[in-house]
Design an enzyme around this catalytic site. Structure first.
Site, PDB file in Angstrom:
ATOM      1  N   LYS A 113      52.543  42.769  43.300  1.00 44.06           N
ATOM      2  CA  LYS A 113      52.923  43.034  41.913  1.00 44.06           C
ATOM      3  C   LYS A 113      53.092  44.535  41.666  1.00 44.06           C
ATOM      4  O   LYS A 113      53.935  44.934  40.835  1.00 44.06           O
ATOM      5  CB  LYS A 113      51.887  42.446  40.957  1.00 44.06           C
ATOM      6  CG  LYS A 113      51.852  40.923  40.947  1.00 44.06           C
ATOM      7  CD  LYS A 113      53.188  40.313  40.543  1.00 44.06           C
ATOM      8  CE  LYS A 113      53.103  38.813  40.351  1.00 44.06           C
ATOM      9  NZ  LYS A 113      54.408  38.215  39.965  1.00 44.06           N
TER      10      LYS A 113
ATOM     11  N   TYR B  94      48.274  39.772  46.587  1.00 47.50           N
ATOM     12  CA  TYR B  94      48.887  39.512  45.284  1.00 47.50           C
ATOM     13  C   TYR B  94      49.019  40.778  44.452  1.00 47.50           C
ATOM     14  O   TYR B  94      50.088  41.068  43.914  1.00 47.50           O
ATOM     15  CB  TYR B  94      48.049  38.473  44.536  1.00 47.50           C
ATOM     16  CG  TYR B  94      48.622  38.094  43.191  1.00 47.50           C
ATOM     17  CD1 TYR B  94      49.740  37.271  43.099  1.00 47.50           C
ATOM     18  CD2 TYR B  94      48.042  38.548  42.008  1.00 47.50           C
ATOM     19  CE1 TYR B  94      50.273  36.920  41.873  1.00 47.50           C
ATOM     20  CE2 TYR B  94      48.558  38.195  40.772  1.00 47.50           C
ATOM     21  CZ  TYR B  94      49.682  37.384  40.714  1.00 47.50           C
ATOM     22  OH  TYR B  94      50.207  37.050  39.491  1.00 47.50           O
TER      23      TYR B  94
END
Length: 229
Positions: A156, A152
Site C-alpha cells: 500500500k 500488505y
C-alpha cells in the site's frame, strides 16, 4: 451517463463502492472473476487484475461499448500476511500481495488510461490504508504498531507512491488521481475484525470518485481528512 469500473467488486468494500456508485445513477462495471458475484444494479465485467490478457480484454470491452471511462476505482487487493510478524514474511508473501495490489493496479490503470483520457474529466481512486503511512509507522508505538504487516503495508505504501506519480503526470488533463483509506472495516480481507461496515468504508471512495472539476488530486485521505504520507 458516467461509466465507472471498480476492481475487486465481488465482495467487501469494492462491492459497496460499486453499489453506491450505481445508486447515484452511474453505469458501474463490476470487475469480478465470477459474474455471479457482481452486486445488484451493476454490470459484471470479468477481470482478474493479475491476468494481462483479461485486463486487455476488459479494456477492449469498455472501449468498444462506451468509448471512454469516467471513473476507475482500483480496489482489488489481498492480505497474505495477516498475523504474520514481519521477520517471518517470505518473498512469496510479498510477490503474491504485490501481484494484485501493486502490479495489478498498474496493469489496469495503464490499460484504461486511453479511455480515461477520452472522458475529459475522469477520476481514479486507489484504495489504500493508513497502514501505508511511513510517518505513522515510524512512530513505533503509534496507531500502526498493532498491524505490522510487511507485505500488505508496504504494498500500500507503493500504491501511495504510484498515486502521486500518476497524479503529477496527469495534472492538467482533467484526470484526478487520489488515494483513500476506508478505515478498519469488517470484511474478509481483515478477517472481519474491523469496527466499520463496508458501506461506511466505501463512502470516502465514492466521494472522491465523484469529485467536481477542479477537485484535489494527488492526495491521501480518510473519512476524517488528510493523512500523512
Amino acid at each position: 451517463m458516467k461509466i465507472a469500473l471498480v476492481t475487486g467488486a465481488g465482495r467487501g468494500i469494492g462491492r459497496e463502492i460499486a453499489r453506491q456508485l450505481a445508486e447515484r445513477g452511474i453505469t458501474v462495471l463490476a470487475g469480478v472473476r465470477d459474474e455471479s458475484h457482481a452486486p445488484e444494479g451493476t454490470r459484471p465485467l470479468l477481470l482478474d487484475v493479475t491476468d494481462e490478457a483479461a485486463v486487455a480484454n476488459a479494456a477492449k470491452v469498455v472501449g468498444e461499448e462506451f468509448g471512454r471511462l469516467d471513473v476507475l476505482v482500483n480496489n482489488a487487493a489481498i492480505c497474505g500476511d495477516l498475523g504474520t510478524p514481519p521477520a517471518e514474511v517470505t518473498a512469496e508473501h510479498m510477490r503474491t500481495t504485490y501481484e494484485v495490489g501493486v502490479f495489478g493496479v498498474v496493469a489496469v490503470t495503464h490499460a484504461m488510461l486511453p479511455l480515461l483520457r477520452a472522458s475529459g474529466e475522469a477520476r481514479v481512486v486507489n484504495m489504500t490504508t493508513r497502514l501505508a503511512s511511513l510517518a505513522l509507522t515510524s512512530a513505533r508505538d503509534g496507531v500502526n504498531a498493532e498491524w505490522a504487516m510487511l507485505a500488505y503495508n508496504s504494498a500500500k505504501s507503493a500504491l501511495n507512491a504510484i498515486t502521486v506519480l500518476y497524479a503529477n503526470e496527469l495534472d492538467g488533463s482533467g484526470i484526478l488521481v487520489n488515494a483513500v483509506d476506508p478505515g478498519h472495516c469488517a470484511t474478509d480481507l481483515t478477517g472481519h475484525t474491523g469496527t466499520r461496515t463496508a458501506a461506511r468504508g466505501a463512502a470516502v471512495a465514492v466521494r472522491m470518485a465523484t469529485l467536481d472539476a477542479g477537485g484535489p488530486t494527488g492526495t491521501f485521505s480518510s473519512e476524517e481528512g488528510p493523512l500523512p504520507w
